[in-house]
Design an enzyme around this catalytic site. Structure first.
Site, short mmCIF file in Angstrom:
data_model
loop_
_atom_site.label_atom_id
_atom_site.label_comp_id
_atom_site.label_asym_id
_atom_site.label_seq_id
_atom_site.Cartn_x
_atom_site.Cartn_y
_atom_site.Cartn_z
N ASP A 125 0.86 -1.18 0.00
CA ASP A 125 0.00 0.00 0.00
C ASP A 125 0.90 1.23 0.00
O ASP A 125 1.99 1.20 0.57
CB ASP A 125 -0.90 0.02 1.24
CG ASP A 125 -1.95 -1.08 1.22
OD1 ASP A 125 -2.42 -1.43 0.12
OD2 ASP A 125 -2.31 -1.58 2.30
N ASP A 143 -7.11 -1.26 -4.49
CA ASP A 143 -8.18 -0.80 -3.60
C ASP A 143 -9.08 0.21 -4.31
O ASP A 143 -10.31 0.21 -4.12
CB ASP A 143 -7.59 -0.18 -2.34
CG ASP A 143 -6.76 -1.17 -1.54
OD1 ASP A 143 -7.03 -2.38 -1.60
OD2 ASP A 143 -5.81 -0.72 -0.85
#
Length: 175
Positions: A125, A143
């Protein structure tokens, strides 16, 4: 009719592959160019890059679970759901175009994160946004794809509820 079906499948595959490719390319660049927890400001007080390896689920949930449970819950179940999603996407006839595209975003994002989990042991991330009144967690392109897919399904669901009977057959078929 067969030509239209082949064209649709080709288009869906392109959307699916683009979702996975954009996610994996962005993560490759981040893994090679940004150090762990390095903080790079792109838009002052709003958008930053911060590389984080997430071995849990959303917002690191389950990060402290024993390895075997993480393997089953965060790898095994997603494999089953994504496999069923692909089957559903390519086997169901007469799905509205918006639902097909939404499924491509959901499946593509899920596959991008699943690939990371299997190959790297964690999901990379790297994006963070601060809206002053609230902040996002650290997230990635996969995401974003998943949220776009959810958003499309939500909008389609709301459109279906606004038809006189709420019957999906009353919604104009998109192609």
């Amino acid at each position: 009719m067969q030509y239209h079906k082949n064209y649709t499948w080709f288009f869906l595959l392109i959307v699916l592959i683009l979702n996975i490719a954009l996610d994996q390319i962005s993560k490759f660049v981040v893994r090679n160019e940004i150090s762990d927890y390095e903080h790079i400001v792109l838009i002052k007080n709003f958008f930053t890059l911060t590389k984080v390896e997430n071995s849990g689920a959303f917002l690191s949930l389950g990060d402290n679970m024993p390895y075997i449970f993480r393997l089953i819950i965060l790898t095994g179940l997603p494999v089953l759901f994504l496999g069923y999603g692909l089957y559903y996407l390519f086997s169901k006839k007469n799905l509205p175009s918006t639902m097909q595209i939404a499924l491509c975003f959901l499946i593509g994002g899920g596959m991008g994160n699943l690939y990371d989990r299997i190959v790297h042991g964690s999901v990379t991330d790297f994006m963070h946004m601060d809206f002053q009144i609230f902040q996002t967690g650290v997230f990635n392109i996969a995401d974003i794809s998943i949220m776009i897919g959810v958003g499309i399904l939500l909008i389609q669901s709301l459109r279906m509820k606004t038809t006189p009977t709420g019957d999906p057959s009353n919604v104009e078929k998109e192609d």
